[in-house]
Design an enzyme around this catalytic site. Structure first.
Site, mmCIF file in Angstrom:
data_model
loop_
_atom_site.group_PDB
_atom_site.id
_atom_site.type_symbol
_atom_site.label_atom_id
_atom_site.label_comp_id
_atom_site.label_asym_id
_atom_site.label_seq_id
_atom_site.Cartn_x
_atom_site.Cartn_y
_atom_site.Cartn_z
ATOM 1 C CD1 TRP A 48 37.223 16.139 11.289
ATOM 2 C CD2 TRP A 48 37.532 16.406 9.063
ATOM 3 N NE1 TRP A 48 36.098 15.894 10.672
ATOM 4 C CE2 TRP A 48 36.128 16.333 9.352
ATOM 5 C CE3 TRP A 48 38.048 16.185 7.567
ATOM 6 C CZ2 TRP A 48 35.470 16.351 8.362
ATOM 7 C CZ3 TRP A 48 37.171 16.562 6.581
ATOM 8 C CH2 TRP A 48 35.702 16.490 6.890
ATOM 9 C CB CYS B 36 71.395 14.671 3.435
ATOM 10 S SG CYS B 36 71.044 15.003 1.560
#
Lengths: 451, 451
Positions: free
Chosen positions: B437, B48
């Site tokens: 939130w 990767c």
């Protein structure tokens, strides 16, 4: 006739509840008549943002307001500011208020009462604690008072208490150019972390130029004609042109107590999981106790995130819908100087105190693959129950991109995963975001091996 | 006598398996005789990381190596590089290898065989696809070949395929100063996301100066004496001094197939959850199929994070311990130019294809409280099953500090939470880290409301 809903406290919990109640009732074709009273000047603001306003990242208190009184009024909520509730009669169904602007008393009858009175800063019970120049920071009005006090001659600040608010305020005052001393009773700052991680917080504070005084109990405040002049501790006396208290808060439930409503040992209101206190009485936010799913006990955790969720649950139920607040697991985080820190569930100290058989492991890793520029150190400490392997808690301290990983641990606590299973969950990996085993999973794996 | 373990493939899966097998056996007081063969020059490296090496963030391939052959040898593993397995006889228990350095064939007998042969880049089945100058990027040796090809005259690159590897390589080549065209068959790049989010990826690529050609199928490669000169598609011909393929990979299981071992429809080896293929035969990593807990089906997902975990599980079992690989939920992320992107579970397109009754919602929010400097846009899309409310999948696209939030959704998928419950979990909040939130919870709340 529409039910009359009276909301005491016009911040996160109260106004979330009011808005959601109206929305829910309206969806069901029902009307509600909603009045919200607050003794302050503001509605629906981010109290958590106050240190960033004082530190200069936020230009004005208005920027911290999510919804103004005018916006709430446009949504059909009758908001009355500078209006302080002073008595509740749950038998007769009224609340007595003082309108500080008009200078008169009123009684508002209600069918449904929402108590969202928040929390109040604790003051050390020592001589001089009520002197001018000593500030708790809980409301926007408190923040305004601190800013009004700062100016040319105010050079030395002492912050009492090295918890979330204390540290955020200490950093804000450093950024305002003040010389800052932080004093705390515990051996290391941030005692919601275990002390072995607290040492990293201590070092970060010193890197930012703070004077950190630990294991020091405040015994008095020295005062002069202008107010406070020094903080006296059993580890020395520290001159102060301003003192900020970060010594915790208590639920602001004097009214509720006087009305005979049920309170827990912390002084917070006891609600069921619909946020109902009693017939026609509801409560949410910093004035209530909350069910801790890990401790399996009621706790008082005054955080905006819980206040908003509880307010929404309350409003849904009050408005005729059905919702429940499922409790918390004790997640919190902040950024102090160049360090991010986070916790959820139990610390090792908590596990010892609770008499739980447990293992605790600590690992060091990097926030991205170690071969990339910008890979920063991260420490993860994890506590697991023996012999079940159930995760009990986690703590993270590190540089950029560290602390929000605590959410994975919070989710694992929520669903009672073992550390063995947590180590095998499918977390996102790419070199700019993580090592191939996420630091959280390295810790979980080590804890599983230790079991 | 100690069991002879033969490992084919000395990268993540194979060497994790070998190391963990030795560790587990040793803890039980047993010896293992472990040989690992690999046809390449390297062990245990981060494939990767190859785009970051090519792009210049990583100075040398050695930096991508987590553990060298010498380190493995010091741990008691007999590593043979440039040694290619060419036949397996599971009846007789041997593997035939070609030692490319010595130029001779050998047979290694085994008691336990570990197949970790990885995956091989797919090449478009069109004229010219085998020309010089066209590179798949799967191994460190592949990465070295790309770097060797780059130089003074190499100015124009065409990347075929706009998935993870294609986009990471495109960015690396832009950073090397090349003019880069990316061609892809799909209407938008990154077709593991829904196209409405793919448009954001498209825009980010253009902001970085890439030429993005979508809905374009490659029909041929034009070649000259020096190799490839252009990529021909049904949407035009694009001159190229180098071509990089990001057109996917297939499990490298020709040997296993020839040996009569069980393969799934993708061509990947089928294992049980201990990573066992058959008596005395084990497999892990990019050459196996994996159980998808959300799709409830076998899938081929070649990712280093799974390879490492499967290798460890394999090694534990082979070494005499007990472990199981519990499957995946389809989590992946990357960073493309200034955009982070992530997914887990099912996209809306996947849900439609699977014929699942579902709702899909998309929300826009910010990565920190909107009033703070550095609050960046983040988009969260969420798919939930109707009427159960079970989360089916999530996608995130945004600037800094966006994509790793996908882990919360991955944890919710793992434990089959509903979106309603996800909206109420105890995620960490402080203004520098999130809106009150969390954006993930705003999306979950909206999905729950929609249900």
């Amino acid at each position: 006739m529409a039910d009359r809903v009276l909301v005491i406290g016009a911040d996160a919990a109260g106004m979330s509840a009011a808005s959601q109640a109206l929305r829910t009732a309206k969806a069901a074709g029902r009307d509600l008549d909603v009045i919200a009273v607050d003794r302050g000047h503001w509605t629906s603001y981010s109290a958590c943002g106050i240190p960033y306003w004082i530190g200069g990242d936020v230009a004005s208190p208005g920027a911290l307001v999510a919804r103004t009184p005018e916006e709430h009024r446009a949504n059909g909520i009758d908001v009355r500011l500078l209006t302080e509730a002073v008595a509740i009669d749950t038998e007769a169904g009224w609340v007595e208020v003082v309108d500080h602007a008009a200078g008169r008393r009123d009684r508002f009858g209600y069918d449904q009462l929402v108590i969202a009175t928040g929390a109040a800063p604790l003051r050390p019970d020592v001589p001089g604690a009520d002197a001018a120049g000593i500030y708790g920071v809980q409301t926007l009005d408190d923040g305004g008072a601190v800013i009004a006090h700062l100016g040319g001659d105010v050079r030395r600040a002492v912050v009492v208490g090295a918890g979330y608010i204390g540290l955020e305020m200490a950093e804000a005052l450093v950024r305002r150019g003040l010389s800052v001393t932080v004093v705390d009773r515990a051996p290391e700052p941030m005692n919601t972390l275990d002390p072995d991680l607290g040492t990293q917080v201590h070092a970060a504070m010193e890197r930012m130029g703070m004077d950190v005084v630990t294991s020091a109990a405040v015994t008095a405040f020295e005062t002069g004609p202008g107010g406070v002049t020094a903080v006296v501790t059993d580890a020395g006396t520290f001159p102060a042109d301003i003192v900020v208290l970060g010594t915790g808060v208590r639920p602001a439930t004097d009214l509720a107590r006087a009305a005979g409503l049920p309170l827990g040992p912390s002084g917070g209101l006891r609600t069921d999981d619909t946020q109902r206190v009693a017939d026609g009485v509801w409560a949410a936010g910093d004035c209530v106790e909350t069910w801790d799913r890990v401790r399996r006990d009621w706790v008082h955790v005054p955080l905006g995130t819980h206040a908003n969720k509880q307010g929404r649950v309350l409003g849904t139920n009050l408005g005729g819908g059905a919702a429940r607040f499922p409790g918390i697991v004790g997640t919190a985080l902040t950024k102090v100087c160049d360090l991010e820190l986070a916790r959820t569930g139990l610390t090792e100290g908590d596990a010892v105190e609770a008499g739980l058989d447990h293992v605790a492991v600590t690992i060091e890793s990097t926030t991205r693959s170690g071969y990339l520029p910008g890979a920063e150190p991260i420490t993860v400490k994890m506590v697991a129950e023996r012999p079940t392997g159930r995760l009990l808690g986690a703590q993270i301290v590190g540089r950029d991109d560290s602390a929000k990983r605590i959410d994975v641990c919070a989710m694992a606590l929520w669903t009672e995963l073992t550390v063995g299973e947590l180590a095998m969950t499918d977390l996102a990996y790419a070199p700019p975001f993580s090592s191939v085993w996420d630091p959280v999973q390295i810790a979980a794996r080590k804890a599983a091996d230790r079991l």
